[in-house]
Design a protein around this motif. Structure first.
Motif, PDB file in Angstrom:
ATOM      1  N   LYS A 150      -5.987   4.762  13.586  1.00 50.68           N
ATOM      2  CA  LYS A 150      -6.767   3.561  13.283  1.00 50.68           C
ATOM      3  C   LYS A 150      -6.962   2.773  14.566  1.00 50.68           C
ATOM      4  O   LYS A 150      -6.006   2.540  15.296  1.00 50.68           O
TER       5      LYS A 150
ATOM      6  N   LYS B 158       1.677  11.453   4.211  1.00 46.77           N
ATOM      7  CA  LYS B 158       0.687  10.797   5.073  1.00 46.77           C
ATOM      8  C   LYS B 158       1.342   9.666   5.846  1.00 46.77           C
ATOM      9  O   LYS B 158       1.989   8.790   5.262  1.00 46.77           O
TER      10      LYS B 158
ATOM     11  N   GLU C 155      -2.473   9.677  10.417  1.00 44.45           N
ATOM     12  CA  GLU C 155      -3.696   8.880  10.282  1.00 44.45           C
ATOM     13  C   GLU C 155      -3.849   7.941  11.472  1.00 44.45           C
ATOM     14  O   GLU C 155      -2.926   7.212  11.821  1.00 44.45           O
TER      15      GLU C 155
ATOM     16  N   TRP D  76       0.742   6.632   8.394  1.00 42.24           N
ATOM     17  CA  TRP D  76      -0.065   5.671   9.155  1.00 42.24           C
ATOM     18  C   TRP D  76       0.889   4.645   9.763  1.00 42.24           C
ATOM     19  O   TRP D  76       1.761   4.120   9.059  1.00 42.24           O
TER      20      TRP D  76
ATOM     21  N   TRP E 198       5.656   0.581  -2.498  1.00 45.33           N
ATOM     22  CA  TRP E 198       4.824  -0.030  -3.538  1.00 45.33           C
ATOM     23  C   TRP E 198       4.998   0.707  -4.877  1.00 45.33           C
ATOM     24  O   TRP E 198       4.900   0.084  -5.928  1.00 45.33           O
TER      25      TRP E 198
ATOM     26  N   HIS F 280       2.461   5.305  -2.721  1.00 42.02           N
ATOM     27  CA  HIS F 280       2.780   4.583  -1.488  1.00 42.02           C
ATOM     28  C   HIS F 280       4.167   3.982  -1.653  1.00 42.02           C
ATOM     29  O   HIS F 280       4.422   3.279  -2.626  1.00 42.02           O
TER      30      HIS F 280
ATOM     31  N   ASP G 248     -12.182  -2.474   8.970  1.00 36.19           N
ATOM     32  CA  ASP G 248     -11.510  -1.692   7.925  1.00 36.19           C
ATOM     33  C   ASP G 248     -11.682  -2.398   6.583  1.00 36.19           C
ATOM     34  O   ASP G 248     -10.725  -2.844   5.961  1.00 36.19           O
TER      35      ASP G 248
ATOM     36  N   ASN H   5       2.667   8.416   0.716  1.00 33.93           N
ATOM     37  CA  ASN H   5       2.369   7.576   1.875  1.00 33.93           C
ATOM     38  C   ASN H   5       3.599   6.774   2.255  1.00 33.93           C
ATOM     39  O   ASN H   5       4.169   6.075   1.427  1.00 33.93           O
TER      40      ASN H   5
ATOM     41  N   ASP I 245      -9.680   8.381   8.356  1.00 30.06           N
ATOM     42  CA  ASP I 245     -10.002   7.279   7.446  1.00 30.06           C
ATOM     43  C   ASP I 245     -11.330   6.719   7.931  1.00 30.06           C
ATOM     44  O   ASP I 245     -11.449   6.273   9.070  1.00 30.06           O
TER      45      ASP I 245
HETATM   46  C1  LRH Z   1      -4.182   1.539   6.814  1.00 29.62           C
HETATM   47  C2  LRH Z   1      -4.467   2.429   5.627  1.00 29.62           C
HETATM   48  C3  LRH Z   1      -3.436   3.502   5.385  1.00 29.62           C
HETATM   49  C4  LRH Z   1      -2.661   3.039   4.196  1.00 29.62           C
HETATM   50  C5  LRH Z   1      -3.113   1.683   3.948  1.00 29.62           C
HETATM   51  C6  LRH Z   1      -3.128   1.295   2.511  1.00 29.62           C
HETATM   52  O1  LRH Z   1      -5.260   0.683   7.044  1.00 29.62           O
HETATM   53  O2  LRH Z   1      -5.735   2.953   5.735  1.00 29.62           O
HETATM   54  O3  LRH Z   1      -4.019   4.680   4.969  1.00 29.62           O
HETATM   55  O4  LRH Z   1      -1.362   3.261   4.231  1.00 29.62           O
HETATM   56  O5  LRH Z   1      -4.403   1.614   4.477  1.00 29.62           O
END
Ligand code: LRH
Ligand code: MN
Length: 388
Positions: free
Chosen positions: A181, A137, A179, A139, A68, A65, A249, A92, A214
């Protein structure tokens, strides 16, 4: 019941990708509880992920990620992972933690902010080139909190424009996974709130754009296996972020809150022969171990996913198809429930033993002393976290 050799072969072939961020400190907006021995960087996260693979045999890759897991040399991180017997997997992006993204990133009304967000997404593809990763990925936390705050349709146009620019940048063997949400951190509209929006955006892009499910990103009561069946039918299921939840979540361990739902999802995937890596579906965990030890938590989660897959593979497809054709509701349901109610732990333990793996990876890891060793070694420095 199915012949066990085929079931074992399918299980041997199956792979689960681990989230680097599950090994760092994570929590809720109320508190992040630190733990001793937590990795301080992506290299140490890879070492912890390799422990999960060492004991389970089915987790050969770690998703990263950005930022991070930002490092100076991503090729060096990739070769470090290979030395540990795993590989760097999905990259990510993160356009949800910068002050500039208050009103959104790629959907922001300000073109300067959209440009900044797009630059980050393109940088993530550069990182994929360095790590040899196949998947990006995406999001987006983008959305609005109040009616009238912004133009819903215009935001979709901005999203489509950014996705098209990223799509153009992808290499021949690379993919982008979008992704969705339902909500959070936005509470009125979310620009990619559901599978339909993600599917429409991906279909407009082309074959390298796929949808990620997810399991924590749906309204209570949503039939997720129906969505999985629809995305498989459309050839657009790119992957899963597995976790479980009681309310929203919650990012709890996969299979912990609702093992029956995980099983039902795997029944749909198995029915379409999409379990093997060649099926193009990425099976990823996306969890946070806020209060429990991270590495054993990941091992338990991998075992939970394996159990759901083994049960799904035990569904007698032929008998089920004939009961369905005959409209024999109770027989059809009984065939599925017999598989679900089968204790597959002995089968999995035997399979692991046949592969020279511990029958119970969780207990084997606890007995390995690795947890105690990293607590002793990882003194000083800053424990990795979400930086939220
Ligand atoms: C957003 C999510 C996404 C990531 C994060 C850690 O809720 O599911 O996949 O980037 O959590
Ligand atoms: Mn996720």
């Amino acid at each position: 019941m199915r012949d066990l050799t085929a079931v074992k072969d399918a299980l041997k072939n199956h792979q689960i990708e681990l989230p680097s961020w599950a090994f760092g400190n994570s929590g809720t907006r109320f508190k992040v509880f630190g733990q001793p021995g937590v990795p301080r960087n992506a290299f140490e996260k890879a070492a912890d992920a390799a422990q999960v693979h060492k004991h389970t045999g089915v987790a050969p890759s770690m998703a990263v990620h950005i930022p991070w897991d930002k490092v100076d040399d991503y090729a060096q991180l990739a070769s470090h992972a290979r030395d540990l017997g795993i590989r760097v997997g999905t990259v990510n992006s993160n356009v949800f933690q910068d002050d500039d993204y208050k009103l959104g990133s790629v959907c922001n009304p300000d073109p300067r902010v959209r440009e900044k967000a797009l630059a980050h997404l393109l940088e993530c593809v550069d990182i994929m080139d360095a790590t040899g990763s196949r998947d990006l990925k995406l999001w987006f936390a983008d959305g609005t909190n109040y009616p009238g705050q912004d133009d819903i349709s215009a935001r979709q146009d901005r999203l489509a424009e950014a996705l098209a620019a990223v799509y153009l940048r992808l290499g021949p063997d690379q993919r982008m996974l979008l992704e969705y949400k339902l909500f959070e951190p936005s509470f009125y509209t979310t620009d990619v709130p559901d599978w339909g929006t993600a599917l429409v955006q991906c279909q407009a892009l082309g074959p390298k754009a796929m949808v990620v499910v997810d399991t924590g990103h749906h309204a209570p009561g949503v039939n997720i296996e129906f969505i999985v069946a629809m995305l498989l039918r459309a050839g657009k299921l790119g992957g899963f972020d597995f976790n479980s939840r009681f309310y929203a979540d919650d990012d709890l361990m996969a299979g912990a809150a609702d093992p029956f739902q995980l099983f039902r999802i795997m029944v749909e995937v198995a029915r379409k022969q999409a379990l093997a890596p060649s099926g193009g579906v990425a099976f990823m965990l996306d969890q946070c171990h806020n209060i429990e030890p991270r590495i054993p938590g990941q091992i338990r989660s991998v075992m939970n996913v394996q159990e759901s897959i083994a049960k799904a593979l035990l569904v007698d497809g032929e008998a089920l198809a004939s009961a369905q054709r005959a409209g024999d509701v109770l027989e059809a349901n009984a065939i599925v429930m017999d598989a679900y109610n089968t204790d597959v732990r002995p089968l999995l333990a035997d399979l692991r033993e046949e592969q020279g793996l511990p029958r119970d990876p969780y207990r084997a890891y606890l007995a390995s002393g690795y947890g105690e060793r990293i607590i002793a070694e990882r003194v000083g420095g800053t424990a990795a976290g979400w930086g939220a």
